[in-house]
Design a protein around this motif. Structure first.
Motif, short mmCIF file in Angstrom:
data_model
loop_
_atom_site.label_atom_id
_atom_site.label_comp_id
_atom_site.label_asym_id
_atom_site.label_seq_id
_atom_site.Cartn_x
_atom_site.Cartn_y
_atom_site.Cartn_z
N VAL A 309 -19.23 -46.50 58.16
CA VAL A 309 -17.96 -46.26 58.87
C VAL A 309 -17.68 -44.75 58.95
O VAL A 309 -17.26 -44.24 60.00
N LEU A 310 -17.94 -44.03 57.85
CA LEU A 310 -17.75 -42.58 57.88
C LEU A 310 -18.68 -41.94 58.91
O LEU A 310 -18.28 -41.04 59.66
N HIS A 311 -19.93 -42.40 58.93
CA HIS A 311 -20.88 -41.87 59.91
C HIS A 311 -20.42 -42.17 61.33
O HIS A 311 -20.53 -41.32 62.22
N ARG A 312 -19.91 -43.38 61.54
CA ARG A 312 -19.43 -43.77 62.87
C ARG A 312 -18.24 -42.91 63.29
O ARG A 312 -18.16 -42.44 64.43
N MET A 313 -17.30 -42.70 62.36
CA MET A 313 -16.15 -41.87 62.69
C MET A 313 -16.58 -40.44 63.00
O MET A 313 -16.05 -39.79 63.91
N GLY A 314 -17.57 -39.94 62.24
CA GLY A 314 -18.08 -38.61 62.53
C GLY A 314 -18.69 -38.53 63.91
O GLY A 314 -18.52 -37.54 64.63
N GLY A 315 -19.43 -39.58 64.31
CA GLY A 315 -20.01 -39.61 65.65
C GLY A 315 -18.94 -39.62 66.73
O GLY A 315 -19.08 -38.94 67.76
N LEU A 316 -17.86 -40.38 66.52
CA LEU A 316 -16.78 -40.40 67.50
C LEU A 316 -16.08 -39.05 67.60
O LEU A 316 -15.71 -38.61 68.69
N ILE A 317 -15.92 -38.38 66.46
CA ILE A 317 -15.30 -37.05 66.48
C ILE A 317 -16.18 -36.07 67.24
O ILE A 317 -15.70 -35.28 68.07
N ARG A 318 -17.50 -36.12 66.99
CA ARG A 318 -18.41 -35.22 67.70
C ARG A 318 -18.40 -35.51 69.20
O ARG A 318 -18.44 -34.59 70.02
N GLU A 319 -18.33 -36.79 69.57
CA GLU A 319 -18.29 -37.15 70.98
C GLU A 319 -17.00 -36.65 71.63
O GLU A 319 -17.00 -36.14 72.75
N THR A 320 -15.89 -36.79 70.90
CA THR A 320 -14.61 -36.29 71.42
C THR A 320 -14.65 -34.78 71.61
O THR A 320 -14.16 -34.24 72.62
N GLN A 321 -15.24 -34.08 70.64
CA GLN A 321 -15.34 -32.63 70.77
C GLN A 321 -16.25 -32.23 71.93
O GLN A 321 -15.97 -31.26 72.65
N ARG A 322 -17.34 -32.97 72.11
CA ARG A 322 -18.24 -32.68 73.23
C ARG A 322 -17.54 -32.87 74.56
O ARG A 322 -17.66 -32.04 75.47
N GLN A 323 -16.78 -33.96 74.69
CA GLN A 323 -16.05 -34.21 75.92
C GLN A 323 -14.98 -33.15 76.15
O GLN A 323 -14.74 -32.74 77.30
N ALA A 324 -14.34 -32.69 75.07
CA ALA A 324 -13.33 -31.64 75.22
C ALA A 324 -13.97 -30.35 75.72
O ALA A 324 -13.41 -29.65 76.58
N ARG A 325 -15.14 -30.02 75.16
CA ARG A 325 -15.83 -28.81 75.62
C ARG A 325 -16.26 -28.94 77.08
O ARG A 325 -16.16 -27.98 77.86
N ALA A 326 -16.76 -30.14 77.44
CA ALA A 326 -17.18 -30.35 78.83
C ALA A 326 -15.99 -30.25 79.77
O ALA A 326 -16.08 -29.66 80.86
N LEU A 327 -14.84 -30.81 79.37
CA LEU A 327 -13.64 -30.75 80.20
C LEU A 327 -13.14 -29.31 80.33
O LEU A 327 -12.72 -28.88 81.42
N GLN A 328 -13.23 -28.56 79.24
CA GLN A 328 -12.81 -27.16 79.29
C GLN A 328 -13.71 -26.37 80.24
O GLN A 328 -13.23 -25.53 81.01
N ALA A 329 -15.03 -26.65 80.16
CA ALA A 329 -15.96 -25.95 81.05
C ALA A 329 -15.68 -26.29 82.51
O ALA A 329 -15.73 -25.42 83.39
N LEU A 330 -15.37 -27.57 82.79
CA LEU A 330 -15.07 -27.96 84.16
C LEU A 330 -13.81 -27.29 84.68
O LEU A 330 -13.71 -26.94 85.86
N SER A 331 -12.84 -27.10 83.80
CA SER A 331 -11.57 -26.48 84.22
C SER A 331 -11.75 -25.00 84.53
O SER A 331 -10.88 -24.39 85.17
N ARG A 332 -12.85 -24.39 84.08
CA ARG A 332 -13.06 -22.96 84.30
C ARG A 332 -14.16 -22.67 85.31
O ARG A 332 -14.39 -21.50 85.62
N THR A 333 -14.85 -23.70 85.80
CA THR A 333 -16.07 -23.50 86.58
C THR A 333 -15.92 -24.04 87.99
O THR A 333 -15.35 -25.12 88.19
#
Length: 491
Positions: A309-333
């Motif tokens: 469960v801890l590993h799964r939650m870590g994966g979800l956090i990393r995915e959320t961070q990746r999506q946030a970075r991708a969204l930020q890049a789209l907003s600037r590009t």
């Protein structure tokens, strides 16, 4: 994107002539019912063996049709596995009808050989492992919970049976153990891909029917209620017919990546994981003080589930961070060229002006415009025009420093921000850029060196005025802004 054959298969009125998978599904169900109703004997045994080999042959034939199922190697393994199961059934019925009951016997080893082939096939059908996918971790959470329950009900009774030899113990416990190894692979397939009423669902139901028949057989064999020719045996026949129907269903030929789900947790998936996590502590609660071995197994499983469960939650956090970075890049590009967009340019320019005032270093910008771009579009088409814009950005980036900013201002207009660059240096840079425009196209430019009291809009306006002056003078040139080009700030 849905395969047209799939839509036709799911939406129209099905007929057996054009829907062979319906024939295999209906025929297999009819055989299973007939087997249960027939008196146990040679006829029932022959029907069972022929049905098993028939399912294997149908899956093999599906691999030869015009649109074979995706991942043919996995389906070939399933066909071979059913062939091994049919061989095991044939030997078992021969021995049983003669009154022979050796244990373990040759059929047991044929049956056990089915599982590794199933496991490889299910892994291949689920697709390659992907980082942070989450499907396998979620499947292991449910699988570990089921393993604790299976230990208490199915495996542990064999371990404490003094009449079983080591080989008999291995064979008896082998079926539930292999079933527990199959379960996470089945769940991985469920979690990763969609389960519409199509070949994917038939395959999943077939594997679940196979597991259910195995578990009923193991429990019935250990408690003494299992008898050959009953409903438990029919469960395997139903599984075989579902496998054949899945192999022939048109949707099985759809690329599995088109059916892949995102790694997010659906509500149904969350309920499944929650139930699995609660199951193990419940087993501890009901067996504490009665069965110490089960308590130890369940406690160890609880620790593993918690780590997963801890590993799964870590994966979800990393995915959320990746999506946030991708969204930020789209907003600037700029989506077409990959250059910075106008909003990001305004932020960069404000920061650079503030840095210029603080450090007292020069800052220059340039407005660049492709000459006669509309004519280029009219001559070669808009797709070629878009390609030219992308090529321009790629070429200009090679001439700029990492600290410089290239932004698309609109249409064929671009702005270059050059920190720590005076006007003479900026002219040199802009001339290099103008000579790097592909397809022998030309460009005009207007340059401005920032004043300490200027706002971003005033600096851009001066460079823009210089650009218009370059165009009015015949294009294909660069002009330098003067203080006369300055636009007064709004009150």
């Amino acid at each position: 994107m849905n395969h047209p054959t799939t839509l036709h298969a799911l939406n129209g009125r099905p007929s057996f002539g054009h829907r062979p998978w319906l024939a295999w599904l209906g025929g297999g169900t009819a055989v299973a019912i007939a087997y249960v109703l027939m008196p146990y004997g040679r006829a029932a045994a022959a029907l069972y063996v022929l049905a098993t080999f028939g399912a294997a042959a149908l899956i093999a034939m599906a691999l030869l049709r015009h649109t074979p199922p995706q991942c043919r190697s996995a389906w070939a393994l399933i066909a071979v596995a059913l062939g091994l199961a049919g061989t095991g059934h044939l030997i078992w019925y021969v021995l049983d009808l003669r009154g022979l009951d050796p244990f373990p016997a040759a059929p047991d080893f044929f049956y056990l050989a089915v599982y590794p082939l199933f496991m490889i096939a299910l892994w291949r059908l689920g697709g390659p492992a992907r980082k942070d996918d989450g499907a396998l971790g979620d499947a292991l959470i449910v699988g570990i919970s089921a393993a604790v329950l299976a230990w208490a009900l199915l495996i542990q009774p064999y371990l404490y049976d003094p009449e079983l030899s080591s080989m008999q113990l291995l064979v008896s416990a082998g079926h539930p153990v292999f079933d527990l190894m199959l379960l996470p692979l089945v769940l991985r397939l469920v979690f990763r891909h969609s389960t519409r009423i199509d070949g994917q669902l038939f395959l999943l139901l077939g594997v679940l029917a196979y597991l259910a028949a195995d578990l009923f057989y193991a429990h019935g064999n250990s408690t003494g209620w299992y008898q050959a020719g009953g409903v438990t045996d029919a469960g395997w026949l139903v599984a075989y017919s579902l496998f054949a129907a899945a192999a022939w269903h048109p949707s099985t030929s759809i690329d599995r990546d088109e059916r892949s789900r995102s790694p997010e947790l659906s509500r149904r998936r969350l309920y499944t994981l929650g139930s699995a996590a609660v199951l193990v502590p419940a087993i501890i609660l009901f067996t504490a003080g009665v069965d110490h071995d089960t308590v130890r197994i369940a406690a160890g499983a609880s620790i593993l589930i918690f780590l997963l469960v801890l590993h799964r939650m870590g994966g979800l956090i990393r995915e959320t961070q990746r999506q946030a970075r991708a969204l930020q890049a789209l907003s600037r590009t700029d989506p077409l060229t990959g250059a910075a967009n106008r909003r990001h340019l305004e932020a960069i320019l404000a920061d650079e002006l503030a840095r210029m005032r603080r450090l007292e270093t020069p800052l220059s910008i340039a407005f660049l415009d492709l000459d006669h771009f509309k004519q280029y579009n009219d001559t070669y088409g808009h797709s070629q025009g878009d390609r030219l814009l992308r090529d321009v950005v790629a070429a200009w980036r090679q001439e700029l420093r990492p600290s410089d900013t290239l932004a698309r201002y609109g249409g064929e207009e671009f702005v270059v921000v050059l920190p720590h660059t005076d006007l003479d240096q900026a002219v040199t840079v802009v001339e290099r850029l103008r000579h790097r425009i592909p397809d022998n196209q030309t460009g005009s430019a207007g340059l401005a060196c920032a004043e300490a009291t200027e706002t971003p809009d005033q600096l851009l306006a001066r460079a823009d005025q210089a650009l218009y002056r370059a165009k009015n003078q015949g294009r294909d040139r660069a002009c330098i802004a003067t203080m006369d080009d300055r636009v007064p700030a709004e009150a």
